[in-house]
Design a protein around this motif. Structure first.
Motif, PDB file in Angstrom:
ATOM      1  N   PHE A  92       0.852  -1.188   0.000  1.00 23.06           N
ATOM      2  CA  PHE A  92       0.000   0.000   0.000  1.00 23.06           C
ATOM      3  C   PHE A  92       0.889   1.239   0.000  1.00 23.06           C
ATOM      4  O   PHE A  92       1.653   1.460   0.942  1.00 23.06           O
ATOM      5  CB  PHE A  92      -0.918   0.008   1.229  1.00 23.06           C
ATOM      6  N   LYS A  93       0.770   2.054  -1.048  1.00 17.90           N
ATOM      7  CA  LYS A  93       1.596   3.252  -1.185  1.00 17.90           C
ATOM      8  C   LYS A  93       0.711   4.496  -1.167  1.00 17.90           C
ATOM      9  O   LYS A  93      -0.325   4.548  -1.827  1.00 17.90           O
ATOM     10  CB  LYS A  93       2.414   3.185  -2.471  1.00 17.90           C
ATOM     11  N   VAL A  94       1.160   5.483  -0.414  1.00 13.14           N
ATOM     12  CA  VAL A  94       0.390   6.709  -0.195  1.00 13.14           C
ATOM     13  C   VAL A  94       1.153   7.901  -0.761  1.00 13.14           C
ATOM     14  O   VAL A  94       2.357   8.046  -0.545  1.00 13.14           O
ATOM     15  CB  VAL A  94       0.131   6.917   1.318  1.00 13.14           C
ATOM     16  N   CYS A  95       0.419   8.764  -1.438  1.00 14.19           N
ATOM     17  CA  CYS A  95       0.978   9.967  -2.050  1.00 14.19           C
ATOM     18  C   CYS A  95       1.334  11.014  -0.991  1.00 14.19           C
ATOM     19  O   CYS A  95       0.465  11.502  -0.257  1.00 14.19           O
ATOM     20  CB  CYS A  95      -0.059  10.545  -3.012  1.00 14.19           C
ATOM     21  N   ASN A  96       2.610  11.356  -0.914  1.00 12.79           N
ATOM     22  CA  ASN A  96       3.046  12.382   0.024  1.00 12.79           C
ATOM     23  C   ASN A  96       2.501  13.754  -0.365  1.00 12.79           C
ATOM     24  O   ASN A  96       2.209  14.575   0.516  1.00 12.79           O
ATOM     25  CB  ASN A  96       4.573  12.416   0.118  1.00 12.79           C
ATOM     26  N   ASN A  97       2.358  14.021  -1.665  1.00 11.05           N
ATOM     27  CA  ASN A  97       1.789  15.312  -2.085  1.00 11.05           C
ATOM     28  C   ASN A  97       0.403  15.516  -1.472  1.00 11.05           C
ATOM     29  O   ASN A  97       0.059  16.621  -1.050  1.00 11.05           O
ATOM     30  CB  ASN A  97       1.679  15.390  -3.612  1.00 11.05           C
ATOM     31  N   THR A  98      -0.403  14.444  -1.421  1.00  9.44           N
ATOM     32  CA  THR A  98      -1.736  14.544  -0.827  1.00  9.44           C
ATOM     33  C   THR A  98      -1.637  14.853   0.658  1.00  9.44           C
ATOM     34  O   THR A  98      -2.381  15.697   1.173  1.00  9.44           O
ATOM     35  CB  THR A  98      -2.533  13.242  -1.057  1.00  9.44           C
ATOM     36  N   LEU A 104      -1.844  16.525   6.558  1.00  9.18           N
ATOM     37  CA  LEU A 104      -2.002  15.301   7.338  1.00  9.18           C
ATOM     38  C   LEU A 104      -0.645  14.788   7.799  1.00  9.18           C
ATOM     39  O   LEU A 104       0.336  14.845   7.056  1.00  9.18           O
ATOM     40  CB  LEU A 104      -2.700  14.223   6.494  1.00  9.18           C
ATOM     41  N   ASP A 105      -0.616  14.297   9.009  1.00 12.66           N
ATOM     42  CA  ASP A 105       0.603  13.752   9.596  1.00 12.66           C
ATOM     43  C   ASP A 105       0.821  12.326   9.074  1.00 12.66           C
ATOM     44  O   ASP A 105      -0.086  11.496   9.178  1.00 12.66           O
ATOM     45  CB  ASP A 105       0.453  13.736  11.117  1.00 12.66           C
ATOM     46  N   PRO A 106       1.996  12.030   8.534  1.00 12.94           N
ATOM     47  CA  PRO A 106       2.277  10.666   8.075  1.00 12.94           C
ATOM     48  C   PRO A 106       2.099   9.618   9.173  1.00 12.94           C
ATOM     49  O   PRO A 106       1.807   8.464   8.895  1.00 12.94           O
ATOM     50  CB  PRO A 106       3.739  10.725   7.614  1.00 12.94           C
ATOM     51  N   ASP A 107       2.238  10.019  10.438  1.00 14.33           N
ATOM     52  CA  ASP A 107       2.042   9.093  11.555  1.00 14.33           C
ATOM     53  C   ASP A 107       0.586   8.665  11.720  1.00 14.33           C
ATOM     54  O   ASP A 107       0.301   7.707  12.451  1.00 14.33           O
ATOM     55  CB  ASP A 107       2.550   9.700  12.862  1.00 14.33           C
ATOM     56  N   PRO A 117       6.611   9.922  -3.177  1.00 17.34           N
ATOM     57  CA  PRO A 117       6.504  11.364  -3.423  1.00 17.34           C
ATOM     58  C   PRO A 117       5.198  11.763  -4.111  1.00 17.34           C
ATOM     59  O   PRO A 117       4.585  12.758  -3.750  1.00 17.34           O
ATOM     60  CB  PRO A 117       7.711  11.671  -4.312  1.00 17.34           C
ATOM     61  N   SER A 118       4.777  10.992  -5.105  1.00 14.47           N
ATOM     62  CA  SER A 118       3.574  11.302  -5.872  1.00 14.47           C
ATOM     63  C   SER A 118       2.864  10.007  -6.242  1.00 14.47           C
ATOM     64  O   SER A 118       3.478   9.113  -6.833  1.00 14.47           O
ATOM     65  CB  SER A 118       3.950  12.062  -7.151  1.00 14.47           C
ATOM     66  N   GLY A 119       1.593   9.901  -5.901  1.00 13.92           N
ATOM     67  CA  GLY A 119       0.836   8.697  -6.246  1.00 13.92           C
ATOM     68  C   GLY A 119       0.703   8.514  -7.750  1.00 13.92           C
ATOM     69  O   GLY A 119       0.859   7.404  -8.265  1.00 13.92           O
TER      70      GLY A 119
END
Length: 137
Positions: A92-98, A104-107, A117-119
């Motif tokens: 499961f990969k999440v877009c950091n840009n979002t 939103l906190d990555p934690d 970095p980008s989905g």
């Protein structure tokens, strides 16, 4: 002798190609109420092809189910489904840009996730560089 060698090489190539696992990227960009169906599709995919390599890439509202304690409008939690699929090898990969755009906190993400970095760029990279089939459930 040359025909035998060519035949052997073609047979070997065919065997190697069929031995390779299928690779699929599920690109989820929609909110919580559509994710349950996508998760069901992923489980069905794994049941039909246990050797398939599946990566779920999320961006925009598609990341919401990967935030801790996320539930759809029917009260279904996603953490158990995500954990179960991850134990079967799904990434499961999440877009950091979002995350940055939405402050939103990555934690706050489930532990089974990985930031990219980008989905959109990750979904494209998997298709172009790693020959993943693309599905947008």
């Amino acid at each position: 002798m040359m025909k035998l060698l060519v035949s052997f090489i073609l047979t070997l190539n065919t065997m190697l190609a069929s031995a390779q696992d299928n690779k699929v990227v599920y690109h989820i960009t929609t909110g919580l109420d559509t994710v349950a169906a996508a998760m069901s599709n992923i489980q069905n995919h794994l049941s039909a092809d246990p050797n398939v390599k599946i990566v779920v890439v999320t961006n925009g509202p598609g990341i919401d189910f990967l935030i801790g304690d996320a539930k759809d409008s029917k009260g279904r939690e996603f953490s158990g489904m995500v954990s179960d699929l991850a134990s079967q090898g799904v990434e499961f990969k999440v877009c950091n840009n979002t995350l940055v755009t939405r402050n939103l906190d990555p934690d706050s993400l489930l532990m089974e996730t990985k930031l990219v970095p980008s989905g959109v760029a990750e979904a494209a990279r998997l298709q172009i560089k790693e020959a993943y089939a693309y599905l947008n459930p």
